[in-house]
Design an enzyme around this catalytic site. Structure first.
Site, PDB file in Angstrom:
ATOM      1  N   GLY A  10     -12.537  18.359 -65.454  1.00  0.00           N
ATOM      2  CA  GLY A  10     -12.103  17.746 -64.197  1.00  0.00           C
ATOM      3  C   GLY A  10     -10.889  18.460 -63.620  1.00  0.00           C
ATOM      4  N   ASP A  36     -17.504  12.522 -75.370  1.00  0.00           N
ATOM      5  CA  ASP A  36     -17.980  11.581 -74.354  1.00  0.00           C
ATOM      6  C   ASP A  36     -17.183  10.291 -74.563  1.00  0.00           C
ATOM      7  OD1 ASP A  36     -19.236   9.619 -72.929  1.00  0.00           O
ATOM      8  OD2 ASP A  36     -21.269  10.197 -73.512  1.00  0.00           O
ATOM      9  N   ILE A  37     -16.355   9.941 -73.584  1.00  0.00           N
ATOM     10  CA  ILE A  37     -15.433   8.811 -73.808  1.00  0.00           C
ATOM     11  C   ILE A  37     -16.148   7.461 -73.830  1.00  0.00           C
ATOM     12  CG2 ILE A  37     -13.398  10.033 -72.940  1.00  0.00           C
ATOM     13  CD1 ILE A  37     -13.659   8.149 -70.390  1.00  0.00           C
ATOM     14  N   ALA A  60     -13.342  10.490 -65.557  1.00  0.00           N
ATOM     15  CA  ALA A  60     -13.602   9.366 -64.645  1.00  0.00           C
ATOM     16  C   ALA A  60     -14.941   9.588 -63.954  1.00  0.00           C
ATOM     17  CB  ALA A  60     -12.500   9.263 -63.594  1.00  0.00           C
ATOM     18  N   ASP A 102      -5.998   4.546 -55.410  1.00  0.00           N
ATOM     19  CA  ASP A 102      -5.616   3.760 -54.225  1.00  0.00           C
ATOM     20  C   ASP A 102      -6.771   2.882 -53.746  1.00  0.00           C
ATOM     21  OD1 ASP A 102      -6.936   6.217 -53.626  1.00  0.00           O
ATOM     22  OD2 ASP A 102      -6.395   6.000 -51.513  1.00  0.00           O
ATOM     23  N   TYR A 125     -16.664   1.512 -56.855  1.00  0.00           N
ATOM     24  CA  TYR A 125     -15.741   2.454 -57.505  1.00  0.00           C
ATOM     25  C   TYR A 125     -14.353   1.814 -57.657  1.00  0.00           C
ATOM     26  CZ  TYR A 125     -12.345   6.244 -57.847  1.00  0.00           C
ATOM     27  OH  TYR A 125     -11.283   7.028 -58.223  1.00  0.00           O
ATOM     28  N   LYS A 129     -12.346   0.935 -61.072  1.00  0.00           N
ATOM     29  CA  LYS A 129     -11.025   1.492 -61.392  1.00  0.00           C
ATOM     30  C   LYS A 129     -10.012   0.360 -61.647  1.00  0.00           C
ATOM     31  CE  LYS A 129      -9.838   5.277 -61.442  1.00  0.00           C
ATOM     32  NZ  LYS A 129      -9.803   6.201 -62.623  1.00  0.00           N
ATOM     33  N   TRP A 150      -6.427  10.709 -53.307  1.00  0.00           N
ATOM     34  CA  TRP A 150      -6.910  11.950 -52.670  1.00  0.00           C
ATOM     35  C   TRP A 150      -6.458  13.190 -53.445  1.00  0.00           C
ATOM     36  CZ3 TRP A 150      -6.269  11.423 -46.621  1.00  0.00           C
ATOM     37  CH2 TRP A 150      -7.022  10.330 -46.172  1.00  0.00           C
TER      38      TRP A 150
HETATM   39  N1  LIG Z   1     -10.314  12.742 -57.062  1.00  0.00           N
HETATM   40  C1  LIG Z   1      -9.634  11.863 -56.344  1.00  0.00           C
HETATM   41  O1  LIG Z   1      -9.524  11.956 -55.123  1.00  0.00           O
HETATM   42  C2  LIG Z   1      -8.946  10.703 -57.026  1.00  0.00           C
HETATM   43  C3  LIG Z   1      -8.345   9.699 -56.249  1.00  0.00           C
HETATM   44  C4  LIG Z   1      -7.699   8.654 -56.890  1.00  0.00           C
HETATM   45  C5  LIG Z   1      -7.672   8.588 -58.281  1.00  0.00           C
HETATM   46  N2  LIG Z   1      -8.294   9.571 -58.991  1.00  0.00           N
HETATM   47  C6  LIG Z   1      -8.267   9.456 -60.457  1.00  0.00           C
HETATM   48  O2  LIG Z   1      -7.561  10.557 -60.999  1.00  0.00           O
HETATM   49  C7  LIG Z   1      -8.134  10.907 -62.273  1.00  0.00           C
HETATM   50  C8  LIG Z   1      -8.486  12.389 -62.282  1.00  0.00           C
HETATM   51  O3  LIG Z   1      -9.450  12.627 -61.263  1.00  0.00           O
HETATM   52  P1  LIG Z   1     -10.067  14.060 -60.977  1.00  0.00           P
HETATM   53  O4  LIG Z   1     -10.056  14.239 -59.503  1.00  0.00           O
HETATM   54  O5  LIG Z   1      -9.462  15.081 -61.858  1.00  0.00           O
HETATM   55  O6  LIG Z   1     -11.563  13.795 -61.430  1.00  0.00           O
HETATM   56  P2  LIG Z   1     -12.771  14.826 -61.622  1.00  0.00           P
HETATM   57  O7  LIG Z   1     -12.393  16.175 -61.149  1.00  0.00           O
HETATM   58  O8  LIG Z   1     -13.979  14.155 -61.079  1.00  0.00           O
HETATM   59  O9  LIG Z   1     -12.872  14.885 -63.207  1.00  0.00           O
HETATM   60  C9  LIG Z   1     -13.376  13.833 -63.981  1.00  0.00           C
HETATM   61  C10 LIG Z   1     -14.057  14.478 -65.150  1.00  0.00           C
HETATM   62  O10 LIG Z   1     -14.505  13.458 -66.049  1.00  0.00           O
HETATM   63  C11 LIG Z   1     -15.747  13.884 -66.559  1.00  0.00           C
HETATM   64  N3  LIG Z   1     -16.470  12.770 -67.139  1.00  0.00           N
HETATM   65  C12 LIG Z   1     -17.271  11.873 -66.522  1.00  0.00           C
HETATM   66  N4  LIG Z   1     -17.782  11.025 -67.424  1.00  0.00           N
HETATM   67  C13 LIG Z   1     -17.279  11.384 -68.636  1.00  0.00           C
HETATM   68  C14 LIG Z   1     -17.452  10.903 -69.954  1.00  0.00           C
HETATM   69  N5  LIG Z   1     -18.258   9.871 -70.229  1.00  0.00           N
HETATM   70  N6  LIG Z   1     -16.798  11.520 -70.968  1.00  0.00           N
HETATM   71  C15 LIG Z   1     -15.992  12.588 -70.729  1.00  0.00           C
HETATM   72  N7  LIG Z   1     -15.810  13.100 -69.497  1.00  0.00           N
HETATM   73  C16 LIG Z   1     -16.449  12.508 -68.457  1.00  0.00           C
HETATM   74  C17 LIG Z   1     -16.426  14.474 -65.349  1.00  0.00           C
HETATM   75  O11 LIG Z   1     -17.505  15.263 -65.743  1.00  0.00           O
HETATM   76  P3  LIG Z   1     -18.764  15.437 -64.709  1.00  0.00           P
HETATM   77  O12 LIG Z   1     -18.201  16.102 -63.508  1.00  0.00           O
HETATM   78  O13 LIG Z   1     -19.703  16.259 -65.504  1.00  0.00           O
HETATM   79  O14 LIG Z   1     -19.229  14.043 -64.429  1.00  0.00           O
HETATM   80  C18 LIG Z   1     -15.294  15.280 -64.732  1.00  0.00           C
HETATM   81  O15 LIG Z   1     -15.225  16.573 -65.298  1.00  0.00           O
HETATM   82  C19 LIG Z   1      -9.329   9.978 -62.458  1.00  0.00           C
HETATM   83  O16 LIG Z   1      -8.946   8.846 -63.192  1.00  0.00           O
HETATM   84  C20 LIG Z   1      -9.657   9.560 -61.041  1.00  0.00           C
HETATM   85  O17 LIG Z   1     -10.361   8.335 -60.976  1.00  0.00           O
HETATM   86  C21 LIG Z   1      -8.912  10.626 -58.417  1.00  0.00           C
END
Ligand SMILES: NC(=O)c1ccc[n+]([C@@H]2O[C@H](COP(=O)([O-])OP(=O)(O)OC[C@H]3O[C@@H](n4cnc5c(N)ncnc54)[C@H](OP(=O)(O)O)[C@@H]3O)[C@@H](O)[C@H]2O)c1
Length: 287
Positions: A10, A36-37, A60, A102, A125, A129, A150
């Protein structure tokens, strides 16, 4: 400090990995295929074997629209698996760092949300969360929950990457003006998270870049910074009907966190400019 990072591919996990490679922190970041979490046995075995001081949960399920059709997957990853990590953290006396969103808010506020504001998610979603927050905070008194918004950084799963792709073969694009939040750079999340860990912070905090913007404004600044000549036309969200409702103004205040840590988190425009420079330095990579 020994750190176990989940969700290694991620965008946020990759920023932690890069920082730990630079500063020499001992870490383990197994790919999802190995960690796998959602599998309690695998998580327990990984924590027993590596014996980290901290678990940083970068995993996530972030597909906001798909979550409407497959809520069970969103809840499995964003709530149940967080509970699994929290159990392992509690059992082994490890600190859990988890990230919230958010989208736990409905976006009808007149002023930025703080950590005491009432939550009211508009979509699956956001609900998943929100329930994940409670699961994370049950991980013991040292658990740290950082809500962010974001997120952008390495990888192809963010708005800026998509924007650049859309603009490659178009002279103009339409971007919504009626979704407003704080775009937040993974590099700044890493810096502030490490500061929070150093200072022994626990509980729920808002960690975003400072300021706020609409998707439309964010797009204009990013395209200007990367020197892409593409006109951005503001449109309402109703121009792009989607399965999930999204908040109008989900801006979160980082004031409590910055006061507690005696720090300043850069403005989002500054973060976008640094991200654009990083893209320039590695233009052919999927950043
Ligand atoms: N992105 C945003 O805009 C945003 C906004 C607010 C909060 N957040 C939070 O910030 C945090 C980091 O987000 P990010 O943007 O870095 O997310 P991301 O790029 O989508 O990375 C999440 C990673 O988790 C992996 N994943 C999914 N299911 C899994 C499982 N069962 N076991 C292990 N890994 C798994 C995904 O793999 P796959 O891609 O193969 O599914 C992906 O590589 C998360 O908690 C997210 O909810 C993000």
């Amino acid at each position: 400090m020994k750190v176990l990072i989940t969700g290694a591919s991620g965008q946020l996990a990759r920023a932690f990995i890069r920082r730990f490679q630079q500063d020499g922190t001992t870490f383990l970041a197994p790919p999802e295929a190995q960690l796998d979490i959602t599998d309690a046995g695998i998580v327990g075995a990984a924590v027993s074997a590596f014996r980290p001081d901290v678990i940083i949960n970068g995993a996530a399920y972030n597909n906001v629209d798909a979550a409407e059709k497959t809520p069970e997957v969103a809840f499995r990853v964003n709530r149940d698996a967080v509970g699994i990590l929290a159990d392992a953290a509690r059992q082994h006396g490890v600190r859990l760092v988890h990230f919230g969103s958010d989208y736990v808010f409905d976006g009808t506020t007149q002023t930025p949300y703080d950590e005491t504001s009432s939550t009211a998610p508009l979509n699956v979603y956001g609900q998943s969360k929100l329930e994940g927050e409670a699961a994370a905070l049950a991980g013991g008194p040292g658990s740290l929950l950082l809500r962010t918004s974001w997120v952008f950084g390495d990888g192809t799963q963010n708005f800026f990457w998509k924007l650049r792709e859309w603009c490659r073969d178009r002279k103009s694009i339409r971007v919504v003006w009626d979704q407003i939040a704080a775009p937040t750079y993974t590099e700044d999340i890493v810096t502030v998270t490490l500061k929070a860990l150093e200072q022994g912070l626990s509980g729920r905090w808002h960690l975003t870049n400072s300021g706020y913007a609409s998707r439309f404004e964010t797009a204009r600044v990013f395209l200007r910074e990367i020197g892409m000549d593409c006109t951005v036309i503001p449109v309402g969200s109703d121009a792009f009907p989607s399965p999930a409702r999204r908040p109008f103004f989900s801006v979160m205040s980082n004031r409590r966190l910055t006061e507690r840590l005696q720090t300043r988190i850069p403005d989002w425009e500054d973060a976008v400019a640094r991200f654009a420079r990083a893209l320039e330095a590695a233009p052919t990579d999927a950043p």
